[in-house]
Write a protein that holds these residues in place. Structure first.
Motif, PDB file in Angstrom:
ATOM      1  N   MET A 108       4.574 -36.040   0.272  1.00 19.07           N
ATOM      2  CA  MET A 108       5.465 -34.720   0.259  1.00 19.07           C
ATOM      3  C   MET A 108       6.817 -35.572   0.504  1.00 19.07           C
ATOM      4  O   MET A 108       7.252 -36.293   1.119  1.00 19.07           O
ATOM      5  CB  MET A 108       5.079 -33.981   1.516  1.00 19.07           C
ATOM      6  N   VAL A 109       7.745 -34.481  -0.418  1.00 20.93           N
ATOM      7  CA  VAL A 109       9.045 -34.936  -0.243  1.00 20.93           C
ATOM      8  C   VAL A 109       9.738 -34.680   1.118  1.00 20.93           C
ATOM      9  O   VAL A 109       9.468 -33.723   1.938  1.00 20.93           O
ATOM     10  CB  VAL A 109       9.868 -34.155  -1.523  1.00 20.93           C
ATOM     11  N   ALA A 110      10.400 -35.605   1.481  1.00 20.39           N
ATOM     12  CA  ALA A 110      11.234 -35.411   2.583  1.00 20.39           C
ATOM     13  C   ALA A 110      12.132 -34.223   2.674  1.00 20.39           C
ATOM     14  O   ALA A 110      12.854 -33.859   1.815  1.00 20.39           O
ATOM     15  CB  ALA A 110      12.006 -36.443   3.305  1.00 20.39           C
ATOM     16  N   LYS A 111      12.299 -33.597   3.908  1.00 22.76           N
ATOM     17  CA  LYS A 111      13.535 -32.627   3.909  1.00 22.76           C
ATOM     18  C   LYS A 111      14.130 -32.782   5.459  1.00 22.76           C
ATOM     19  O   LYS A 111      13.371 -32.734   6.319  1.00 22.76           O
ATOM     20  CB  LYS A 111      12.746 -31.017   3.736  1.00 22.76           C
ATOM     21  N   ALA A 125      18.528 -27.443  -9.953  1.00 27.41           N
ATOM     22  CA  ALA A 125      18.729 -28.157 -11.193  1.00 27.41           C
ATOM     23  C   ALA A 125      19.340 -29.268 -10.960  1.00 27.41           C
ATOM     24  O   ALA A 125      19.021 -30.223 -11.676  1.00 27.41           O
ATOM     25  CB  ALA A 125      19.210 -27.234 -12.211  1.00 27.41           C
ATOM     26  N   ARG A 126      20.220 -29.313 -10.259  1.00 22.55           N
ATOM     27  CA  ARG A 126      21.255 -30.552  -9.889  1.00 22.55           C
ATOM     28  C   ARG A 126      20.319 -31.602  -9.286  1.00 22.55           C
ATOM     29  O   ARG A 126      20.888 -32.834  -9.435  1.00 22.55           O
ATOM     30  CB  ARG A 126      22.434 -30.155  -9.237  1.00 22.55           C
ATOM     31  N   ARG A 161      20.332 -33.100  -2.975  1.00 24.78           N
ATOM     32  CA  ARG A 161      19.312 -34.180  -3.103  1.00 24.78           C
ATOM     33  C   ARG A 161      17.951 -33.279  -3.182  1.00 24.78           C
ATOM     34  O   ARG A 161      17.907 -32.297  -2.131  1.00 24.78           O
ATOM     35  CB  ARG A 161      19.666 -35.450  -2.393  1.00 24.78           C
ATOM     36  N   GLU A 162      16.865 -33.954  -3.308  1.00 26.23           N
ATOM     37  CA  GLU A 162      15.613 -33.150  -3.086  1.00 26.23           C
ATOM     38  C   GLU A 162      15.244 -33.180  -1.589  1.00 26.23           C
ATOM     39  O   GLU A 162      14.621 -32.383  -1.434  1.00 26.23           O
ATOM     40  CB  GLU A 162      14.721 -34.156  -3.958  1.00 26.23           C
ATOM     41  N   MET A 183       3.990 -31.194  -2.026  1.00 28.18           N
ATOM     42  CA  MET A 183       5.134 -29.970  -2.406  1.00 28.18           C
ATOM     43  C   MET A 183       6.044 -29.761  -1.169  1.00 28.18           C
ATOM     44  O   MET A 183       5.705 -29.790  -0.202  1.00 28.18           O
ATOM     45  CB  MET A 183       4.546 -28.532  -2.627  1.00 28.18           C
ATOM     46  N   SER A 184       7.202 -29.461  -1.508  1.00 31.65           N
ATOM     47  CA  SER A 184       8.188 -29.216  -0.607  1.00 31.65           C
ATOM     48  C   SER A 184       8.071 -27.558  -0.251  1.00 31.65           C
ATOM     49  O   SER A 184       7.656 -26.689  -1.202  1.00 31.65           O
ATOM     50  CB  SER A 184       9.472 -29.631  -0.688  1.00 31.65           C
ATOM     51  N   THR A 185       8.680 -27.102   0.552  1.00 27.31           N
ATOM     52  CA  THR A 185       8.489 -25.704   0.907  1.00 27.31           C
ATOM     53  C   THR A 185       9.432 -24.933   0.182  1.00 27.31           C
ATOM     54  O   THR A 185      10.428 -25.326  -0.044  1.00 27.31           O
ATOM     55  CB  THR A 185       8.949 -25.207   2.706  1.00 27.31           C
TER      56      THR A 185
END
Lengths: 243, 248, 772, 194
Positions: free
Chosen positions: B1-4, C35-36, B80-81, C1-3
């Motif tokens: 999972m992508v970090a936030k 999108a960025r 950023r993601e 998946m991110s929230t």
């Protein structure tokens, strides 16, 4: 199409003018594509979101895209400046004289002719005649005027947008930043304004009046076409003995 | 999972020692008179007549719906993601359109670089596995930073443990990723985000040029599509009759 | 998946709705912002650095540091996570330490005075000239007046070599402000009762404490990283905080209960607490029975101090006093009565200190989890040196920690003792003068007086190592007179200040980022030894304290006291004796013993507390026998304190988290938060005087000293009290940032002397405030 | 001649030891001989000549102006003091000088206690560069425009504010004249050829 009838043709454009038109068109295309790729906030929602992402990805970063945009823009300006300097008397001055709509009366007349032309497209005002037109009809004259002024504005604002941050210290003088922000507005507004006219320009060239498109390729156009569309020009040409 | 990534500020643990501010200054060489983070001290009289002091360490809130990004004409502001709202120095022209867009006042024009500076959650440090400079130095350990998507992270644990709030109002609710713990005390209005008057140029761009342009260009396209369609229908109806004209 | 992002309907309105835009970009969903993410971007880089270890010199807590450098320049100060003084955190001052090294106003070269003393004219000289000159002058003083005619005042983490030099020279007159101007009475009280001074790096089990009764210990603003972090952790762990202070400080804002105690009446409140604890039998009965002496006498002595007696004196209600005593007893021994750091305030600081220690002892906090732990030691022997002339004051008792007030020998009552040795001129530890004052650190205030008055014997030369005699003391006339009276004054410091403006020779010290120093040896839950290494080359022609002292010693035939060739050799020698080496400690910064609860909390493990009081007892003494023998036990009784008349205020001063003493006001990074101090005044008296926020006011004390300062009108202070932050009002124009900013609180503070200890009673000053 | 000019300027702002003053007197004589004709510092040099004798009192004046004094030192002789926003020493501008020196394989000797951007170091560095062949030209230009021109006029202005002894007033004049002249030379040299 036209070769079956072999109508009488007349040369109205030189090669260099034709080149300039297509060069201009190419630059515009490139600048629009790259420009829409650069400016992408909701603040100026010019293009769908995928476009900036695609373009910035393609050029590996917005700074590269900015450079592409700037280089094309600079080339565009340079070629125009060169052309104007070399052909001012022969091409540019007559063109300006024909195109610039400088008085309110002229604008009114041109607008009326444009309205009638457009109305005919949609099948209204069928009984009203389009007033006789010169080399450039009302719509073309209005678009031309707009394009000339917008191009000057685009070149100037674009130059400031690109060089301004390099040359001036925005932190030292609030005015520099303010000029930048308004240059941005001017840049975008000019593009929009030109685009509005461009839609009609392209429609007429591609759908309504194919012959004019041909003329922008070969430089020649049939006398009949002129007679039908640009009565006053036809008269003029006749006076000059060119037809 | 992508970090936030999120930042937690436990205001009960903050003692207003300014360590975070100076640590940030040293780490990112911010010029005098400017800072990427701050501690706001709010004094007021409580309902019972007693004085009270509350402390709010703050910085960019790395909002989900960051208005600064949307206000940036050049794409220098980006997200950023992992949720970090960052600034690309190579692109930023320093036009300051993003500055009033931020309701937390987290952005400023850096006179040393002539570009916009802001808190980056110390992204270069985080990418190297370090904590942000402010978090590492925080004397009361009032600042906690981490990945909210990792259920085992300290931030996830703390978020589950206590009641945290974000600095949002009815007017400004843009998904900040900075949480505050005040032990149930209401957050004073001074600390809350405020909408600023945007630059006139920005407003003109946003509310006049952009809609007018889109409507204008869009309208023209639609109109001429219509004309084209009409023409097609007309041609089908009047096949032969107008062949000559079409031939032209 | 991110929230998925939470979309808020109100957002549209906020954005000013570019509805026109959405039509075109409908294909562009999701939002532009997202999108960025995928577009390539450049971002800031973390530049490469090298790292060395050190410990901080911005205040006197001395946190462990890691200093990052790049290209010959120190760029960032981080905490050393292994150091028990700070566990990796560094405060604002610590972070701003870089600007000590880079200050343009630093002392840069050895200077020799030209023109009249204090006239501010010097000329640059070489180190050789400077050191020769100092050695010559000191030797001359020795020859003409004897070695006792030299005084040393040190203040800083690098004062130690100067003390050694002075002791080698043969003078007993070495002093640091830490005793007489700061923590003296509190350390002394703890020594007297339980035989440990509990100051310096306090050994409180803050994390596990459940109840803090804080007598003006402003732990968040007079902050020491490890202590503050421990306390904040304790509070987060659920400790109750009851805070007493005439001012609503930031610590007050963290407290569960706050009492705006009448200034100077802490002692009355504490006596009433003791009264309740004893009468209601709330004390640790086992500890009192097994390990204390004098309980019955104490009981008798505090009988009169009922809560009802204390209430009108202190402004704390009697039932609150009773409740607090009961609440604390319920949590004991995980409770702590927190003494203020600087306890030089009232006319009976010793009594206040004693009652704090007595309360802690009654609650049995010593050697218990959540109370006071017994520190461990890391044994690093001092180098072998020849005997000092005044051996009884030259050797610190090795309990660890930097401020050790345990030297309590009481010499005979004459100026010269039975061995023909001179006693201290400030009278610290001298019978008939200040017998209970600590003879190691002495009474700086009394040393100034001795110099000014040339009594009891001539003091003709002075060395200062750091410190600022004017702004850390209060009697400017005495200090000025002292500085003008003596024959020779050499000052070593990093920065210029009002005191060293009088120097005949100025020796520029390297800052703590540019040098080695002697080892830091401390006692926390773990014993430890830490190293200070240079992060950068000295900026200017500066040297470190040890090198300066060694080179001076060589020139005065005292080289035997500095047997090592270099400071590095000294460190290596000491560390080798402790089983390590300089090379080894430079890799890790700190060496520690393992944590051991059995050592820290002996009484939790069924072992008695090890006690040795200065009175020679092995049990805690509620009424210290040493005091009794000298007739000083009257300190236990309450002494009436001054009260302001209607138009007067108690003059109080204190700290903010980002300034240390009078040392950081010229640091551009800390001054950025507070350039000048302001006068806190309650809205009611302010309105009465027509004073508005930010307006200039004149403060005048009873002696006619006055200053102009801006007002901060705030309900965060008692109506009969004013407050200002300490350390401002610099008048030395060499400090370009600090010069002329605010008012020097020290010029308004009282210079009465505490009658038992000899320390200052700075809080007795009463002032008037008027619109300027 | 530029090397001597800068060496002379550097020496003027260095601690006035007897040996150094003797060197300065020698340089001064040389400079007066060498011209150039109508050099802007002609009169300054004449006025300076009697000011270059060793005088114990000048030591205190030197300290008052550049090192330590109550009241404050008016003219901090460090580039970064004037160029950095927080008036710090060892700023980025200092490192720039240090790196420029390193390019030529030189550094400030440790025993001088001087920083690379101390006025003495900077001027002496220029003297060194001026003595090299054309390859050092760009560095000189950078030093002149981005360092000297940006802070030394402020420095000399601050110096004049406090009524320095004639030697230092003249030194300030000389430094200003030298920098102005050198910048003009540079400008005249570079403009036609480009």
């Amino acid at each position: 199409m036209s070769d079956t009838n072999t109508p009488q043709m007349v040369k109205v454009r030189e090669k260099k003018t034709i080149f300039l038109h297509w060069f201009n068109a190419t630059c515009w295309l490139l600048l629009l594509l790259s420009g829409f790729g650069m400016i992408s906030g909701d603040f100026v929602r010019l293009a769908p979101a995928f476009w900036p992402e695609f373009m910035q990805g393609l050029f590996n970063g917005n700074d590269n895209l900015v450079w592409v945009h700037a280089i094309v823009g600079l080339a565009w300006v340079a070629v125009f400046v060169l052309f104007v300097l070399l052909n001012f008397k022969s091409v540019v001055w007559p063109f300006l004289k024909n195109v610039l709509v400088l008085t309110p009366m002229a604008a009114l007349r041109d607008t009326w002719s444009m309205v009638v032309t457009l109305a005919h497209l949609f099948g209204i005002m069928k009984n009203t005649q389009v007033p006789p037109q010169g080399r450039y009809n009302g719509a073309q004259r209005l678009l031309g005027t707009m394009i000339i002024f917008c191009s000057l504005l685009l070149a100037a604002s674009g130059a400031y947008l690109f060089f301004g941050p390099m040359v001036f210290s925005f932190a030292d003088d609030a005015l520099c930043g303010a000029i930048f922000r308004w240059a941005l507005v001017a840049h975008a507004a000019s593009v929009f304004l030109v685009l509005v006219g461009l839609v009609a320009h392209i429609y007429f060239a591609v759908v309504e009046e194919r012959e004019s498109l041909e003329a922008m390729k070969s430089g020649n156009i049939s006398v009949d076409f002129i007679k039908h569309h640009n009565e006053l020009w036809y008269d003029e040409l006749k006076r000059e003995g060119k037809v | 999972m992508v970090a936030k990534y999120v930042m937690l500020a436990d205001t009960v643990r903050c003692i207003d020692c300014k360590a975070c501010v100076i640590s940030c200054r040293a780490e990112w060489e911010t010029p005098m008179g400017y800072s990427r983070d701050w501690v706001k001290q709010v004094e007021f009289i409580k309902a019972n007549g007693m004085p009270e002091v509350m402390l709010f360490p703050g910085r960019c809130q790395h909002c989900d719906e960051a208005p600064c990004i949307e206000a940036c004409p050049s794409g220098a502001a980006y997200k950023r993601e992992d949720g970090m709202v960052l600034q690309d120095d190579a692109i930023c022209s320093g036009c300051e359109l993003c500055v009033p867009a931020c309701p937390y006042d987290a952005r400023w024009l850096n006179p040393k670089t002539n570009t916009i500076s802001k808190c980056t959650f110390c992204q270069p440090r985080v990418d190297k596995g370090l904590e942000p400079a402010c978090v590492q130095t925080c004397v009361g350990r009032a600042l906690i930073f981490g990945n909210i998507n990792d259920p085992n992270s300290e931030v996830s644990r703390l978020l589950a443990e206590k009641e945290w709030v974000k600095l949002t109002t009815d007017e400004v609710n843009i998904g900040p990723n900075h949480y505050y713990y005040t032990a149930g005390e209401a957050i004073p209005a001074e600390v809350m985000p405020k909408l600023h008057d945007r630059h006139l140029a920005g407003k003109v761009m946003e509310n006049v040029v952009n809609p007018a342009g889109v409507i204008g260009v869009g309208g023209m396209v639609l109109a001429f599509l219509g004309a084209g369609v009409m023409k097609l229908i007309g041609r089908r109806n009047e096949v032969g009759t107008h062949e000559n004209q079409e031939g032209k | 998946m991110s929230t998925p992002n939470q979309f808020d309907p109100s957002r549209r309105a906020f954005l000013g709705a570019t509805m026109g835009g959405t039509a075109l970009s409908i294909a562009g969903l999701p939002s532009q912002a997202l999108a960025r993410i995928n577009a390539p971007h450049e971002h800031e880089k973390l530049k490469e650095t090298t790292e060395v270890f050190g410990f901080c010199d911005m205040c006197y807590w001395r946190c462990g540091l890691k200093i990052r450098s790049r290209d010959g320049r120190a760029v960032k100060i981080d905490g050393n996570p292994e150091h028990p003084n700070n566990w990796g955190v560094v405060c604002g001052k610590g972070n701003a330490g870089l600007m000590v090294a880079y200050a343009p106003n630093r002392l840069k070269y050895p200077m020799k005075r030209v023109g009249k003393r204090g006239g501010g004219e010097w000329k640059q000289i070489s180190w050789d000239e400077a050191l020769n000159e100092v050695a010559e002058n000191l030797n001359k003083v020795k020859k003409e007046h004897g070695s006792q005619a030299l005084a040393l005042i040190g203040h800083g983490s690098w004062e130690k070599p100067y003390h050694r030099l002075a002791h080698a020279f043969g003078t007993p007159n070495t002093t640091s402000p830490v005793f007489g101007l700061c923590c003296g009475p509190r350390g002394l009280a703890n020594m007297m009762v339980v035989g440990r001074n509990l100051t310096g790096n306090e050994t409180i089990d803050l994390e596990n404490c459940k109840y803090f009764l804080m007598m003006g210990r402003n732990v968040t603003e007079s902050l020491h990283n490890g202590e503050t972090l421990g306390w904040v952790n304790g509070v987060a762990n659920g400790a109750k905080v009851v805070y007493f202070d005439p001012r609503y400080s930031i610590t007050a804002s963290k407290a569960d209960e706050y009492y705006a105690l009448r200034p100077l009446t802490d002692h009355a409140f504490l006596l009433a607490m003791i009264n309740v604890v004893i009468n209601e039998e709330l004390y640790d009965k086992q500890f009192v029975a097994e390990q204390t002496l004098g309980f019955d006498e104490l009981k008798e002595r505090v009988k009169q101090y009922t809560p009802e007696w204390a209430a009108p004196i202190t402004d704390v209600r009697a039932d609150d006093i009773r409740r607090l005593a009961r609440e604390m007893a319920a949590k004991a021994p995980s409770v702590f009565v927190y003494a203020p750091r600087r306890m030089t305030r009232s006319s009976n600081d010793l009594g206040t200190g004693l009652s704090i220690t007595i309360l802690n002892t009654l609650f049995g906090v010593w050697g218990r989890k959540g109370g006071v732990f017994t520190p461990q030691k890391y044994n690093v022997p001092e180098p072998d040196l020849p005997e000092f002339k005044h051996a009884h004051i030259a050797h610190r008792v090795k309990t660890g920690g930097d401020f050790d007030f345990s030297a309590m020998d009481i010499p005979s009552e004459h100026i010269v003792d039975e061995h023909g040795k001179y006693q201290r001129a400030d009278g610290a530890g001298v019978m008939g003068r200040w017998p209970i004052a600590n003879a190691q650190y002495g009474l700086t205030n009394e040393m100034w007086r001795a110099m000014a008055e040339q009594k009891p014997y001539p003091i003709r030369a002075l060395i200062t190592a750091g410190g600022n005699g004017f702004l850390n003391s209060t009697n400017y006339d005495i200090i000025r007179k002292a500085l003008e009276t003596i024959d020779f004054y050499v000052a070593a410091d990093v920065i210029p200040n009002e005191m060293n403006a009088y120097a005949d020779i100025l020796l520029p010290e390297a800052s703590y980022l540019e040098r080695y120093d002697d080892l830091q040896i401390g006692g926390a839950r773990e014993g430890y030894v830490a190293v200070r290494m240079p992060a950068i080359k000295p900026m200017h022609d500066t040297r470190d304290a040890w090198t300066i002292c060694k080179q001076l010693a060589d020139r005065m035939d005292l080289g035997a006291y500095f047997p090592h060739e270099s400071i590095k050799e000294l460190l290596d020698d000491r560390l080798k004796k402790a089983g390590s080496s300089l090379a080894e400690i430079e890799k890790v910064g700190i060496l520690k013993t393992a944590r051991d609860d059995k050592i820290n909390f002996p009484r939790d493990h069924g072992n008695p507390l090890k006690i040795k009081t200065p009175g020679g007892k092995t049990k805690a003494e509620f009424v210290p026998s040493m005091l009794k023998n000298m007739g000083y036990d009257k300190a236990l009784d309450y002494v009436e304190q001054v009260r302001p008349k209607d138009d007067e205020f108690h003059m109080t001063f204190g700290r903010v988290g980002y300034h240390t003493h009078a040392r950081t006001q010229d640091n551009i990074w800390t001054a950025d938060f507070m350039r000048e101090n302001v006068l806190w005044i309650h809205p009611e008296p302010a309105t009465k005087r027509g004073i508005k926020e930010g307006e200039l006011v004149t403060v005048t004390d009873q002696k006619g000293r006055s200053g102009e300062i801006k007002a901060k009108v705030t309900a965060r202070i008692r109506k009969d009290t004013i407050f200002m932050v300490h350390g401002f009002g610099h008048w030395d124009k060499r400090m370009t940032t600090a010069y002329g900013q605010g008012v020097a609180d020290s010029d308004l503070a009282s210079y009465e002397v505490e009658p038992h200890v000899g320390s200052m009673s700075m809080g007795l000053s009463l002032v008037k405030v008027e619109k300027a | 001649m530029r090397p001597q000019l800068y060496l002379f300027a550097s020496g003027l702002f260095n601690q006035p030891t007897p040996a150094r003053l003797e060197m300065l007197r020698g340089l001064l004589a040389e400079l007066r001989e060498a011209g150039p004709p109508n050099a802007p510092w002609g009169e300054t040099l004449i006025a300076l000549e009697p000011q270059l004798d060793y005088d114990e009192g000048m030591q205190a004046e030197y300290s008052r102006l550049f090192i330590l004094a109550v009241p404050c030192v008016p003219a901090q002789p460090f580039g970064s003091y004037w160029l950095e926003d927080d008036q710090r020493l060892l700023g980025d501008s200092t490192l720039e000088i240090k790196h420029m020196m390193a390019e030529y394989g030189i550094e400030v000797a440790g025993n001088t206690g001087l920083l690379p951007d101390h006025i003495v170091s900077e001027l002496e560095f220029m003297a060194y560069l001026a003595g090299l062949d054309e390859t050092a030209h760009q560095t000189q230009q950078k030093l002149l425009e981005q360092h000297f021109a940006r802070w030394m006029p402020q420095f000399t202005a601050a110096l004049r504010e406090v009524n320095p002894a004639p030697r230092y007033r003249l030194a300030a004049d000389f430094l200003d004249q030298l920098i102005d002249w050198d910048r003009l030379q540079e400008w005249q040299l570079s403009s036609p050829s480009d």
